[in-house]
Scaffold this motif. Structure first.
Motif, PDB file in Angstrom:
ATOM      1  N   UNK A  93      -4.254  -3.719 -11.022  1.00  0.00           N
ATOM      2  CA  UNK A  93      -4.228  -1.784 -10.376  1.00  0.00           C
ATOM      3  C   UNK A  93      -3.489  -1.847  -8.596  1.00  0.00           C
ATOM      4  N   UNK A  94      -2.796  -2.612  -7.869  1.00  0.00           N
ATOM      5  CA  UNK A  94      -2.041  -2.526  -6.279  1.00  0.00           C
ATOM      6  C   UNK A  94      -2.746  -1.178  -5.718  1.00  0.00           C
ATOM      7  N   UNK A  95      -2.130   0.445  -6.136  1.00  0.00           N
ATOM      8  CA  UNK A  95      -2.612   1.346  -5.622  1.00  0.00           C
ATOM      9  C   UNK A  95      -1.148   1.454  -4.928  1.00  0.00           C
ATOM     10  N   UNK A  96      -0.126   1.350  -3.963  1.00  0.00           N
ATOM     11  CA  UNK A  96       0.692   1.010  -3.736  1.00  0.00           C
ATOM     12  C   UNK A  96       1.968   0.140  -4.352  1.00  0.00           C
ATOM     13  N   UNK A  97       3.345  -0.073  -4.209  1.00  0.00           N
ATOM     14  CA  UNK A  97       4.539  -0.535  -4.086  1.00  0.00           C
ATOM     15  C   UNK A  97       4.378  -0.952  -3.470  1.00  0.00           C
ATOM     16  N   UNK A  98       4.173  -1.094  -1.673  1.00  0.00           N
ATOM     17  CA  UNK A  98       4.505  -1.491  -0.821  1.00  0.00           C
ATOM     18  C   UNK A  98       3.386  -2.363   0.200  1.00  0.00           C
ATOM     19  N   UNK A  99       3.707  -3.672   0.607  1.00  0.00           N
ATOM     20  CA  UNK A  99       2.885  -4.539   1.125  1.00  0.00           C
ATOM     21  C   UNK A  99       3.203  -5.167   2.490  1.00  0.00           C
ATOM     22  N   UNK A 100       2.470  -4.880   3.240  1.00  0.00           N
ATOM     23  CA  UNK A 100       2.714  -5.376   4.832  1.00  0.00           C
ATOM     24  C   UNK A 100       1.556  -5.927   5.748  1.00  0.00           C
ATOM     25  N   UNK A 101       2.327  -7.242   6.757  1.00  0.00           N
ATOM     26  CA  UNK A 101       1.284  -7.793   7.013  1.00  0.00           C
ATOM     27  C   UNK A 101       1.409  -8.060   8.852  1.00  0.00           C
ATOM     28  N   UNK A 102       0.942  -7.866   9.066  1.00  0.00           N
ATOM     29  CA  UNK A 102       0.638  -8.320  10.761  1.00  0.00           C
ATOM     30  C   UNK A 102       1.589  -6.979  11.538  1.00  0.00           C
ATOM     31  N   UNK A 103       1.253  -5.871  11.813  1.00  0.00           N
ATOM     32  CA  UNK A 103       0.984  -4.770  12.259  1.00  0.00           C
ATOM     33  C   UNK A 103      -0.690  -3.469  12.747  1.00  0.00           C
ATOM     34  N   UNK A 104      -0.142  -3.447  14.005  1.00  0.00           N
ATOM     35  CA  UNK A 104      -0.964  -3.211  15.265  1.00  0.00           C
ATOM     36  C   UNK A 104      -0.924  -1.811  14.846  1.00  0.00           C
TER      37      UNK A 104
END
Length: 534
Positions: A93-104
């Motif tokens: 169960x991911x809840x979303x299709x996209x994953x980002x890192x390093x965001x401010x």
């Protein structure tokens, strides 16, 4: 998870990245999975599991991947024969299709910037109406201090955010060893500052096999023993919550993509939208509606291994147990089959006989049965309190399970003692253990009341909750039964305990017998002692 390179965000997770722990879902490569949403047809997954996640986004193994299997004649943790550690969980169960890192996140919480300097709109998923906790100004302030990992959807130039996790929350791979000192215990670390909901995040290296080995944890397999504290405004939740997590330590100590095995009641609709399942750590902790960190503090013991076999075994059995769970081969029970009980049962079935702590009191359980049955006019409620007081405490209380597992883990690490390790796989633990960390995760500020440390006994539970049951804060839930056409096999032969337990019957007979002796016995003896009238 699908690749999204070229959509304008160069920070999207890339499976070609060579850093340890990147492109991972727990112990598995992320590109072995594909993203699905809702009632997907056809999907190679249990129809029961698809029903529970019919309105959600999740990851399934690709059709050519090895997926976990199960024995339909077994229930839950009893299904241990022929475990395949390489087999993937049937659903994540991911809840979303996209994953980002390093965001401010910018101070106004309406825009967000990538590590490359690109700015995008920032939008939260809607609040679930029954959820008492949600993002507010204090949340924005908390999150605009450090880089963030986010799960969500990119809609044109706006990120619609489902999950937020501060990347500063990771293992400190630079720290030296700081073992427990005189007067310290795992319980005192949990109960620090009323549970540490408002404390700073802490990562502490409790033990390492040799000096500097903890600093070499990057890329190695790990087992997380995860305890969540008491909720501050739900008097049915002072016991906390428990789960086992597995994954590989990230290059900088990150654990946000580990997989958490979250056992939760499937028979009701959670007011926060929680669905029992295998789920990424950042989703489990940082989902805007269901994330544990939004409504209580948490604690984790991390065992780092030189070889991945033990974490793989733990995850493999949990993958299989969830198949039985979705089929309703066994069902969640707050006393007999709760999050702690199911989790610790998996360890014991695999050959780690975590020391037991006994029951509260069989005598108290029997007495409480009749008191509650009489006052509530319900044998079922009497049976419920009986089970609470007569269930082995490591299976009942998340905090006791955490304490028992953690103390045995430290004993094994420090002494090499194998007395609780009864299988060949688990007997390798002393040799393969390299480091043990303690992590305290504070509560994320929001509109929710701050939580507390979880309780360790039924008496402590009653002390922490209001004395007057009518003053308890209880969040109502609605039923969510699996449709009858989806029930098959063992789900049609449920195991239910007798409403009237034998010890309670014996207790009642004893009380009646004692009362007869006290009331009738003295009169009878008195008559025999007096002279016969003539």
């Amino acid at each position: 998870m699908r690749r999204m390179m070229g959509v304008g965000l160069g920070l999207i997770s890339s499976f070609a990245c060579s850093e340890p722990g990147s492109g991972q879902l727990g112990l598995y490569a992320q590109d072995q999975f594909q993203t699905m949403h809702g009632d997907c047809q056809p999907c190679e997954a249990l129809p029961q599991a698809l029903w529970y996640f019919r309105q959600e986004t999740f990851a399934l193994p690709h059709s050519n991947a090895l997926m976990t299997h199960f024995d339909a004649t077994k229930r839950g943790v009893d299904d241990t024969q022929g475990l395949t550690p390489e087999a993937l969980p049937a659903l994540v169960w991911t809840g979303a299709s996209q994953h980002w890192s390093g965001l401010t996140l910018h101070a106004e919480a309406t825009t967000i910037t990538s590590a490359e300097g690109e700015r995008f709109g920032f939008k939260l998923v809607p609040k679930i109406a029954s959820n008492r906790s949600y993002w507010n100004a204090s949340t924005s302030h908390f999150f605009n201090q450090d880089p963030l990992a986010i799960r969500g959807e990119l809609e044109k130039q706006t990120l619609v955010v489902r999950t937020v996790w501060p990347q500063a929350f990771k293992l400190d791979l630079t720290a030296g060893t700081q073992p427990l000192q005189a007067g310290e215990s795992l319980q005192s670390l949990v109960q620090f500052a009323h549970g540490g909901a408002r404390s700073l995040y802490q990562s502490r290296l409790l033990w390492e096999k040799s000096p500097g080995l903890g600093q070499q944890s990057s890329g190695k397999a790990a087992l997380g023993i995860l305890l969540n504290g008491a909720q501050g405004d739900d008097d049915e939740a002072h016991g906390g919550h428990f789960a086992l997590a597995t994954g590989r330590v990230g290059a900088d100590g990150a654990y946000d993509t580990w997989l958490v095995n979250n056992y939760y009641n499937l028979a009701s609709n959670s007011e926060k939208g929680i669905i029992a399942g295998v789920t990424p750590f950042d989703k489990y902790m940082g989902d805007l509606n269901s994330g544990q960190s939004f409504y209580r503090p948490s604690y984790m013991l991390v065992a780092v291994f030189s070889q991945p076999e033990i974490p793989k075994q733990v995850q493999a059995l949990n993958n299989r147990v969830f198949q039985h769970f979705y089929r309703n081969d066994f069902v969640y029970d707050h006393a007999l089959e709760n999050c702690a009980g199911i989790s610790i049962d998996t360890l014991r079935q695999l050959g780690w006989q975590v020391p037991k702590r006994g029951v509260e009191s069989l005598l108290k359980a029997s007495a409480a049965y009749w008191y509650v049955a009489a006052t509530e006019r319900s044998l079922q409620k009497g049976r419920a309190i009986y089970d609470y007081l007569n269930t082995e405490m490591t299976r009942l209380f998340p905090a006791v399970a955490f304490d028992a597992i953690g103390n045995d883990l430290l004993k094994i690490a420090q002494t090499g003692n194998q007395s609780t390790l009864t299988s060949v796989a688990m007997q390798a633990m002393p040799e393969q253990l390299e480091a043990i960390y303690f992590v305290r995760i504070p509560q994320i500020p929001s509109s929710r009341a701050y939580g507390l440390a979880p309780v360790y006994s039924f008496a402590q539970y009653l002390q922490q909750a209001p004395a007057d049951r009518n003053q308890w804060q209880i969040i109502p839930v609605t039923p969510n039964p699996l449709p009858e056409p989806l029930k098959e096999g063992l789900a049609r032969k449920p195991e239910t305990p007798a409403v009237l337990p034998i010890p309670a019957i014996l207790f009642l007979i004893s009380v009646i017998g004692l009362a007869w002796v006290l009331l009738k016995g003295p009169r009878h003896l008195l008559r025999r002692a007096l002279p016969t009238a003539k």
